[in-house]
Design a protein around this motif. Sequence first.
Motif, short mmCIF file in Angstrom:
data_model
loop_
_atom_site.label_atom_id
_atom_site.label_comp_id
_atom_site.label_asym_id
_atom_site.label_seq_id
_atom_site.Cartn_x
_atom_site.Cartn_y
_atom_site.Cartn_z
N GLU A 100 0.82 -1.21 0.00
CA GLU A 100 0.00 0.00 0.00
C GLU A 100 0.86 1.26 0.00
O GLU A 100 0.56 2.23 -0.72
CB GLU A 100 -0.94 -0.03 1.20
N ARG A 101 1.93 1.26 0.79
CA ARG A 101 2.79 2.44 0.85
C ARG A 101 3.45 2.74 -0.49
O ARG A 101 3.75 3.89 -0.80
CB ARG A 101 3.86 2.26 1.93
N ARG A 102 3.66 1.72 -1.29
CA ARG A 102 4.28 1.90 -2.61
C ARG A 102 3.26 2.06 -3.74
O ARG A 102 3.64 2.19 -4.89
CB ARG A 102 5.20 0.70 -2.91
N GLY A 103 1.98 2.02 -3.41
CA GLY A 103 0.94 2.14 -4.42
C GLY A 103 0.78 0.91 -5.29
O GLY A 103 0.15 0.96 -6.35
N LEU A 104 1.30 -0.22 -4.83
CA LEU A 104 1.31 -1.42 -5.65
C LEU A 104 0.00 -2.19 -5.63
O LEU A 104 -0.24 -3.01 -6.52
CB LEU A 104 2.46 -2.35 -5.21
N THR A 105 -0.85 -1.95 -4.66
CA THR A 105 -2.11 -2.71 -4.61
C THR A 105 -2.91 -2.48 -5.88
O THR A 105 -3.39 -3.43 -6.50
CB THR A 105 -2.94 -2.32 -3.38
N TYR A 106 -3.05 -1.24 -6.29
CA TYR A 106 -3.83 -0.94 -7.50
C TYR A 106 -3.11 -1.42 -8.75
O TYR A 106 -3.75 -1.90 -9.70
CB TYR A 106 -4.11 0.56 -7.59
N ALA A 107 -1.78 -1.30 -8.77
CA ALA A 107 -1.03 -1.77 -9.95
C ALA A 107 -1.19 -3.27 -10.13
O ALA A 107 -1.35 -3.75 -11.27
CB ALA A 107 0.45 -1.41 -9.80
N LEU A 108 -1.17 -4.03 -9.04
CA LEU A 108 -1.34 -5.48 -9.13
C LEU A 108 -2.76 -5.84 -9.56
O LEU A 108 -2.96 -6.74 -10.38
CB LEU A 108 -1.01 -6.13 -7.78
N GLN A 109 -3.75 -5.15 -9.02
CA GLN A 109 -5.12 -5.40 -9.42
C GLN A 109 -5.33 -5.06 -10.90
O GLN A 109 -6.02 -5.78 -11.62
CB GLN A 109 -6.07 -4.60 -8.53
N ASP A 110 -4.69 -3.98 -11.35
CA ASP A 110 -4.79 -3.61 -12.77
C ASP A 110 -4.14 -4.67 -13.65
O ASP A 110 -4.67 -5.01 -14.71
CB ASP A 110 -4.10 -2.26 -13.01
N PHE A 111 -3.00 -5.19 -13.21
CA PHE A 111 -2.33 -6.23 -14.00
C PHE A 111 -3.22 -7.47 -14.11
O PHE A 111 -3.40 -8.03 -15.20
CB PHE A 111 -0.98 -6.61 -13.39
N VAL A 112 -3.76 -7.91 -12.99
CA VAL A 112 -4.61 -9.11 -13.00
C VAL A 112 -5.79 -8.92 -13.95
O VAL A 112 -6.20 -9.85 -14.65
CB VAL A 112 -5.09 -9.44 -11.57
N ALA A 113 -6.33 -7.71 -14.00
CA ALA A 113 -7.49 -7.44 -14.87
C ALA A 113 -7.16 -7.59 -16.35
O ALA A 113 -8.07 -7.77 -17.16
CB ALA A 113 -8.01 -6.03 -14.60
N THR A 114 -5.87 -7.59 -16.71
CA THR A 114 -5.49 -7.78 -18.12
C THR A 114 -5.65 -9.22 -18.56
O THR A 114 -5.65 -9.52 -19.76
CB THR A 114 -4.03 -7.36 -18.37
N GLY A 115 -5.71 -10.17 -17.59
CA GLY A 115 -5.80 -11.58 -17.93
C GLY A 115 -4.46 -12.26 -18.10
O GLY A 115 -4.40 -13.46 -18.36
N ARG A 116 -3.36 -11.50 -17.95
CA ARG A 116 -2.05 -12.11 -18.09
C ARG A 116 -1.69 -12.87 -16.80
O ARG A 116 -2.16 -12.54 -15.71
CB ARG A 116 -1.00 -11.05 -18.42
N PRO A 117 -0.81 -13.89 -16.90
CA PRO A 117 -0.55 -14.77 -15.75
C PRO A 117 0.12 -14.06 -14.57
O PRO A 117 1.09 -13.31 -14.73
CB PRO A 117 0.37 -15.84 -16.33
N PHE A 118 -0.41 -14.35 -13.40
CA PHE A 118 0.07 -13.78 -12.13
C PHE A 118 0.34 -14.93 -11.17
O PHE A 118 -0.47 -15.84 -11.04
CB PHE A 118 -0.98 -12.85 -11.55
N LEU A 119 1.48 -14.85 -10.47
CA LEU A 119 1.86 -15.90 -9.50
C LEU A 119 2.22 -15.28 -8.16
O LEU A 119 3.07 -14.39 -8.09
CB LEU A 119 3.07 -16.69 -10.03
N GLY A 120 1.56 -15.74 -7.10
CA GLY A 120 1.92 -15.35 -5.74
C GLY A 120 2.60 -16.51 -5.03
O GLY A 120 2.16 -17.66 -5.16
N ILE A 121 3.66 -16.21 -4.29
CA ILE A 121 4.42 -17.25 -3.59
C ILE A 121 4.44 -16.93 -2.09
O ILE A 121 4.81 -15.83 -1.69
CB ILE A 121 5.86 -17.34 -4.13
N CYS A 122 4.08 -17.91 -1.26
CA CYS A 122 4.08 -17.82 0.20
C CYS A 122 3.20 -16.65 0.64
O CYS A 122 2.00 -16.66 0.38
CB CYS A 122 5.51 -17.72 0.73
N ILE A 123 3.73 -15.62 1.28
CA ILE A 123 2.90 -14.47 1.65
C ILE A 123 2.28 -13.86 0.40
O ILE A 123 1.15 -13.35 0.43
CB ILE A 123 3.72 -13.44 2.44
#
Length: 214
Positions: free
Chosen positions: A60-83
């Motif tokens: 949140e402090r880096r503004g990445l929450t919205y950037a990640l949500q925007d990326f996922v909305a493109t349909g391109r592959p996303f991978l989360g590891i552990c946390i």
Amino acid sequence: MSRNVIVVDYGIGNVFSVCNALRKIGCEPELTGDLTRVRLADRVILPGVGAFARAMDALERRGLTYALQDFVATGRPFLGICIGMQLLMDRSSEFGDTLGLGLIPGSVERISARGPFGQQRRVPHVGWAVIEPSGGSSDQRWRKTALEGANDYVYFVHSYHCQPADPSHRIAHVDYDGVEVTAAIRRDNITGLQFHPERSGRAGHRILEQFIAI
């Protein structure tokens, strides 16, 4: 591999280990927290270790929450590891109630310290285990995913695990002293791994290769 693969740099955990594992399979990742670069990537990997609330605060402090949500909305592959996998959920009960990215409905809950017959279970869950398809051996949800053909030991270290609201989003689990602990989740273009492919030798490298190839 010519795809632009972003490993998200947000000051949490094992980003360099993930980058090194990707290089071993012939991928040259870009380690960055740049919002535009994340949005425009071909593949995004969100690693991480530690506490859920601290990781969400860092995003949140880096503004990445919205950037990640925007990326996922493109349909391109996303991978989360552990946390990075746990952050995909709506919320976590670790040290209180903390909201997540809300990309896969459900919550993150502590692994019970008691087994099904009242026996004491060690938490955190640390060590090597073989993951199993959560829909049984005939489950087709691994087909054409990063987990296709996975049948070897992978490495875990965690005290909490994901509880998807829709059981079909849990595609793999591991039996930990009588309880099925979530090992992998998937929804559309999003995949989450509770184990560490970057620490799982050839088995982990194969999973990363298959994610990049999706």
